[in-house]
Design a protein around this motif. Structure first.
Motif, PDB file in Angstrom:
ATOM      1  N   UNK A   1       0.825  -1.196   0.000  1.00  0.00           N
ATOM      2  CA  UNK A   1       0.000   0.000   0.000  1.00  0.00           C
ATOM      3  C   UNK A   1       0.868   1.259   0.000  1.00  0.00           C
ATOM      4  N   UNK A   2       0.444   2.231  -0.763  1.00  0.00           N
ATOM      5  CA  UNK A   2       1.085   3.537  -0.777  1.00  0.00           C
ATOM      6  C   UNK A   2       0.392   4.417   0.258  1.00  0.00           C
ATOM      7  N   UNK A   3       1.129   4.879   1.236  1.00  0.00           N
ATOM      8  CA  UNK A   3       0.550   5.630   2.344  1.00  0.00           C
ATOM      9  C   UNK A   3       0.290   7.078   1.930  1.00  0.00           C
ATOM     10  N   UNK A   4      -0.975   7.475   2.001  1.00  0.00           N
ATOM     11  CA  UNK A   4      -1.376   8.854   1.687  1.00  0.00           C
ATOM     12  C   UNK A   4      -1.579   9.631   2.985  1.00  0.00           C
ATOM     13  N   UNK A   5      -2.342   9.038   3.892  1.00  0.00           N
ATOM     14  CA  UNK A   5      -2.590   9.631   5.205  1.00  0.00           C
ATOM     15  C   UNK A   5      -3.022   8.505   6.135  1.00  0.00           C
ATOM     16  N   UNK A   6      -3.248   8.839   7.408  1.00  0.00           N
ATOM     17  CA  UNK A   6      -3.651   7.811   8.371  1.00  0.00           C
ATOM     18  C   UNK A   6      -4.969   7.144   7.989  1.00  0.00           C
ATOM     19  N   UNK A   7      -5.777   7.805   7.172  1.00  0.00           N
ATOM     20  CA  UNK A   7      -7.064   7.236   6.784  1.00  0.00           C
ATOM     21  C   UNK A   7      -7.134   6.852   5.314  1.00  0.00           C
ATOM     22  N   UNK A   8      -6.057   7.098   4.566  1.00  0.00           N
ATOM     23  CA  UNK A   8      -6.097   6.844   3.128  1.00  0.00           C
ATOM     24  C   UNK A   8      -4.818   6.155   2.659  1.00  0.00           C
ATOM     25  N   UNK A   9      -4.983   5.011   2.024  1.00  0.00           N
ATOM     26  CA  UNK A   9      -3.870   4.324   1.369  1.00  0.00           C
ATOM     27  C   UNK A   9      -4.351   3.843   0.013  1.00  0.00           C
ATOM     28  N   UNK A  10      -3.435   3.775  -0.947  1.00  0.00           N
ATOM     29  CA  UNK A  10      -3.741   3.225  -2.262  1.00  0.00           C
ATOM     30  C   UNK A  10      -3.069   1.874  -2.411  1.00  0.00           C
ATOM     31  N   UNK A  11      -3.729   0.967  -3.112  1.00  0.00           N
ATOM     32  CA  UNK A  11      -3.109  -0.297  -3.464  1.00  0.00           C
ATOM     33  C   UNK A  11      -2.055  -0.020  -4.539  1.00  0.00           C
ATOM     34  N   UNK A  12      -0.866  -0.562  -4.370  1.00  0.00           N
ATOM     35  CA  UNK A  12       0.212  -0.321  -5.314  1.00  0.00           C
ATOM     36  C   UNK A  12      -0.065  -1.011  -6.646  1.00  0.00           C
ATOM     37  N   UNK A  13      -0.242  -0.212  -7.701  1.00  0.00           N
ATOM     38  CA  UNK A  13      -0.485  -0.726  -9.050  1.00  0.00           C
ATOM     39  C   UNK A  13       0.302   0.112 -10.050  1.00  0.00           C
ATOM     40  N   UNK A  14       0.043  -0.099 -11.325  1.00  0.00           N
ATOM     41  CA  UNK A  14       0.824   0.534 -12.384  1.00  0.00           C
ATOM     42  C   UNK A  14       0.385   1.961 -12.681  1.00  0.00           C
ATOM     43  N   UNK A  15      -0.901   2.240 -12.512  1.00  0.00           N
ATOM     44  CA  UNK A  15      -1.455   3.548 -12.846  1.00  0.00           C
ATOM     45  C   UNK A  15      -2.349   4.046 -11.719  1.00  0.00           C
ATOM     46  N   UNK A  16      -2.776   5.296 -11.827  1.00  0.00           N
ATOM     47  CA  UNK A  16      -3.655   5.908 -10.826  1.00  0.00           C
ATOM     48  C   UNK A  16      -5.103   5.746 -11.250  1.00  0.00           C
ATOM     49  N   UNK A  17      -5.948   5.309 -10.325  1.00  0.00           N
ATOM     50  CA  UNK A  17      -7.357   5.106 -10.635  1.00  0.00           C
ATOM     51  C   UNK A  17      -8.010   4.287  -9.548  1.00  0.00           C
ATOM     52  N   UNK A  18      -8.897   3.364  -9.942  1.00  0.00           N
ATOM     53  CA  UNK A  18      -9.548   2.486  -8.966  1.00  0.00           C
ATOM     54  C   UNK A  18      -9.871   1.157  -9.628  1.00  0.00           C
ATOM     55  N   UNK A  19      -9.916   0.119  -8.817  1.00  0.00           N
ATOM     56  CA  UNK A  19     -10.282  -1.227  -9.251  1.00  0.00           C
ATOM     57  C   UNK A  19     -11.264  -1.779  -8.231  1.00  0.00           C
ATOM     58  N   UNK A  20     -12.476  -2.068  -8.684  1.00  0.00           N
ATOM     59  CA  UNK A  20     -13.506  -2.621  -7.797  1.00  0.00           C
ATOM     60  C   UNK A  20     -13.694  -1.763  -6.552  1.00  0.00           C
ATOM     61  N   UNK A  21     -13.645  -0.446  -6.731  1.00  0.00           N
ATOM     62  CA  UNK A  21     -13.867   0.473  -5.616  1.00  0.00           C
ATOM     63  C   UNK A  21     -12.646   0.723  -4.758  1.00  0.00           C
ATOM     64  N   UNK A  22     -11.507   0.108  -5.089  1.00  0.00           N
ATOM     65  CA  UNK A  22     -10.268   0.292  -4.334  1.00  0.00           C
ATOM     66  C   UNK A  22      -9.374   1.259  -5.095  1.00  0.00           C
ATOM     67  N   UNK A  23      -8.920   2.305  -4.428  1.00  0.00           N
ATOM     68  CA  UNK A  23      -8.047   3.266  -5.105  1.00  0.00           C
ATOM     69  C   UNK A  23      -6.665   2.658  -5.321  1.00  0.00           C
ATOM     70  N   UNK A  24      -6.081   2.947  -6.480  1.00  0.00           N
ATOM     71  CA  UNK A  24      -4.782   2.394  -6.844  1.00  0.00           C
ATOM     72  C   UNK A  24      -3.863   3.502  -7.339  1.00  0.00           C
ATOM     73  N   UNK A  25      -2.564   3.262  -7.262  1.00  0.00           N
ATOM     74  CA  UNK A  25      -1.581   4.200  -7.798  1.00  0.00           C
ATOM     75  C   UNK A  25      -0.213   3.560  -7.706  1.00  0.00           C
ATOM     76  N   UNK A  26       0.745   4.049  -8.506  1.00  0.00           N
ATOM     77  CA  UNK A  26       2.135   3.649  -8.284  1.00  0.00           C
ATOM     78  C   UNK A  26       2.691   4.427  -7.099  1.00  0.00           C
ATOM     79  N   UNK A  27       3.677   3.883  -6.427  1.00  0.00           N
ATOM     80  CA  UNK A  27       4.333   4.636  -5.359  1.00  0.00           C
ATOM     81  C   UNK A  27       5.138   5.764  -5.972  1.00  0.00           C
ATOM     82  N   UNK A  28       5.462   6.751  -5.155  1.00  0.00           N
ATOM     83  CA  UNK A  28       6.248   7.904  -5.599  1.00  0.00           C
ATOM     84  C   UNK A  28       7.548   7.971  -4.798  1.00  0.00           C
ATOM     85  N   UNK A  29       8.643   8.432  -5.402  1.00  0.00           N
ATOM     86  CA  UNK A  29       9.865   8.639  -4.628  1.00  0.00           C
ATOM     87  C   UNK A  29       9.579   9.534  -3.423  1.00  0.00           C
TER      88      UNK A  29
END
Length: 573
Positions: free
Chosen positions: A167-195
């Motif tokens: 998971x890519x940590x955004x905030x204490x209440x928000x994380x994205x599943x680590x994937x190739x692009x930014x968006x959502x899959x089945x209601x789960x937010x996704x994104x690549x990690x950032x340096x």
């Protein structure tokens, strides 16, 4: 949690340490297994990397048939060691009383039967026989070894390799599943990690913690007793937390990516515990904080988005090749092969190679490349090879190829050409002419028919030299081939110091019709001197493309080509 085979979901709640409160879910996981406790044995693997040896206090998977009743039964803590007559027992191979494990779930659906369980931390390190009891039936024992620590990271397709459940940590209440692009899959937010971004990885096997084996919400940081690092693209990174974070048997590792971290769609990720590395998995890292996708050579952002939404990349290719090598100790030998396959790749299984550096420079039609590698790490995993049925090859007179079937090994096709003759076996040769490749069609790929015409083998006038004088240039002349065939001239040397190998090579292009080429001294002097190097000259016609239907819908474009050449192991002075 996930891992192994079967179906289920991965849900993470209540992150601990630096990322307290982090929550997230992972898509469903699937797999297969087939052995019966009443007629045979079982297989036992850890629930992350799917390999033998089970760590104290970790989650593992037992696969087989008739292990439990039909259906899916999950258990919440405190978990039972016996349910509906089913239990999993570790018994020392030296004898004595066995220990029953805490059941995580029983799964028997759609032809898949497996059990997930937690090995109690109190089971001593050593050798064990694992058995499953289902009512009055008891499986034969599966020999395994219990170890103190064996961390493995969960992956999103539960294969034990490829894209990690991270998971890519955004905030204490928000994380994205680590994937190739930014968006959502089945209601789960996704994104690549950032340096520079914090991330959270999940695995099992950091070690024993008896107080948490069957607790409702265990929390324990193993850094108090173990030296734990995250290793991303070969870069070691301190971890902010590594331990139980609310789920028995599941380990959470929190760390922050450095700003100069290697980037890409399949950057290697390993966890080092007291200097021992976990099996390599992958993570997606965008080039900078403003990018919405990772970068993978040859794939567009749209293609990466398609992979994130469950799409696949399907490709096919077959090659004819023949090489005559002259080696001082062995003489001259010709070895060739016909082969190829159709493959299908998901977004979870993009492959990347890390652990070294590559630099290159180009002058005219030549390029010099220097590659330095330490301990190479390959991320990615099983690429699905597709069933195309029987594939046959027919060649011109002199090839001895008339509707000859290629050997099918797990949907990868091959046939030996030339080489050492085997008494009583036919010998096939790669000669100039037209070669026809036919596929009968199979479970995955429909029938196809293609051909390629190769010229007569390229013959280097006077043969390849035994010594290359770098300051003098390397003049080569040849005959044969189709006039438009591409000719590649490749050579170089390598040195090894400790675990680091440095290879410097050159690649020059010409055509068969040119009749020759001189590798300039300005290129050769960039190659380090060595008593033994390599030198090859090969020609190849343009690839022929063909289309085959896919039984699941759509089609695949394949390529058929051939090349032949000669090689030697000269000294570079």
């Amino acid at each position: 949690m996930g891992g192994g085979s079967g179906s289920g979901s991965i849900t993470v709640t209540g992150g601990t340490g630096t990322y307290a409160g982090a929550t997230g879910s992972f898509p469903s996981v699937t797999g297969t297994g087939a052995i019966s406790p009443t007629t045979g044995g079982i297989t036992v693997q850890d629930a992350a990397s799917n390999t033998v040896k089970i760590a104290q206090g970790s989650i593992f998977i037992v696969k087989g048939n008739n292990l439990s009743a039909t259906g899916y039964t999950p258990f919440s803590p405190p978990r039972p060691t016996l349910s509906s007559g089913v239990k999993v027992t570790f018994t020392p191979t030296t004898g004595g009383t066995g220990t029953d494990c805490y059941l995580v779930y029983l799964y028997n659906q759609s032809g898949v039967n497996q059990i997930a369980a937690i090995l109690p931390s109190t089971v001593a390190v050593g050798n064990y026989n694992v058995t499953v009891t289902n009512g009055t039936a008891v499986s034969s024992g599966f020999a395994t070894q219990v170890v103190a620590t064996k961390i493995g990271l969960f992956t999103q397709d539960s294969s034990g390799s490829g894209l990690a459940s991270l998971q890519n940590y955004i905030s204490a209440s928000t994380v994205d599943l680590n994937r190739l692009t930014t968006g959502s899959v089945s209601g789960i937010t996704i994104s690549p990690a950032k340096p520079g971004q914090p991330v959270i990885a999940y695995g099992t096997g950091l070690g024993a913690y008896a107080a948490g084996d069957n607790a409702t919400s265990p929390a324990y940081d193993y850094r108090s007793t173990l030296n734990i690092l995250a290793v991303v693209g070969g870069v070691s990174i301190p971890v902010a937390y590594a331990g139980l974070a609310g789920y028995a048997g599941e380990d959470q590792i929190n760390f922050t990516l450095p700003t100069n971290v290697p980037t890409g769609c399949a950057v290697s990720l390993q966890i080092s515990v007291n200097g021992v590395l976990s099996p390599a998995v992958a993570m997606s890292i965008a080039p900078d904080a403003n990018s919405s996708a990772c970068v993978f050579p040859g794939l567009t952002t749209q293609q990466l988005q398609n992979l994130d939404q469950g799409g696949t990349i399907t490709s096919g290719g077959f090659t004819l090749e023949s090489f005559t090598e002259t080696i001082p100790q062995l003489g001259t030998t010709t070895i060739g092969e016909a082969g190829g396959s159709f493959t299908q790749t998901t977004g979870f299984q993009l492959v990347s190679y890390t652990g070294g550096s590559v630099t290159s420079n180009t002058s005219g039609s030549c390029t010099v490349t220097t590659a330095t590698s330490g301990t190479a790490t390959v991320t990615g995993g099983t690429i699905n090879a597709l069933d195309a049925g029987a594939v046959t090859l027919t060649g011109p007179a002199g090839s001895n190829l008339t509707n000859v079937a290629l050997t099918d090994t797990s949907n990868t096709y091959s046939l030996s050409l030339s080489g050492i003759a085997v008494p009583g076996a036919p010998t096939y040769n790669l000669v100039g002419g037209t070669y026809s490749l036919k596929g009968a069609g199979g479970k995955d790929v429909g029938s196809f028919n293609t051909s390629v015409t190769i010229g007569s083998p390229l013959v280097v006038t006077g043969g390849l030299p035994s010594t290359v004088v770098r300051s003098s240039g390397l003049p080569l002349k040849w005959t044969g081939g189709n006039a438009s065939d591409v000719v590649e001239i490749i050579g170089g040397t390598s040195t090894t110091a400790g675990t680091t190998t440095t290879s410097t090579s050159f690649l020059c292009y010409s055509t068969a019709g040119a009749g020759g080429f001189t590798v300039p001294s300005s290129i050769l002097t960039q190659i380090p001197a060595a008593t033994t190097g390599f030198l090859e000259v090969a020609s190849s016609p343009a690839s022929t493309s063909f289309t085959a239907s896919l039984t699941a819908g759509g089609s695949v474009t394949g390529y058929f080509t051939g090349f032949s050449g000669t090689g030697a192991a000269p000294a570079y002075q």
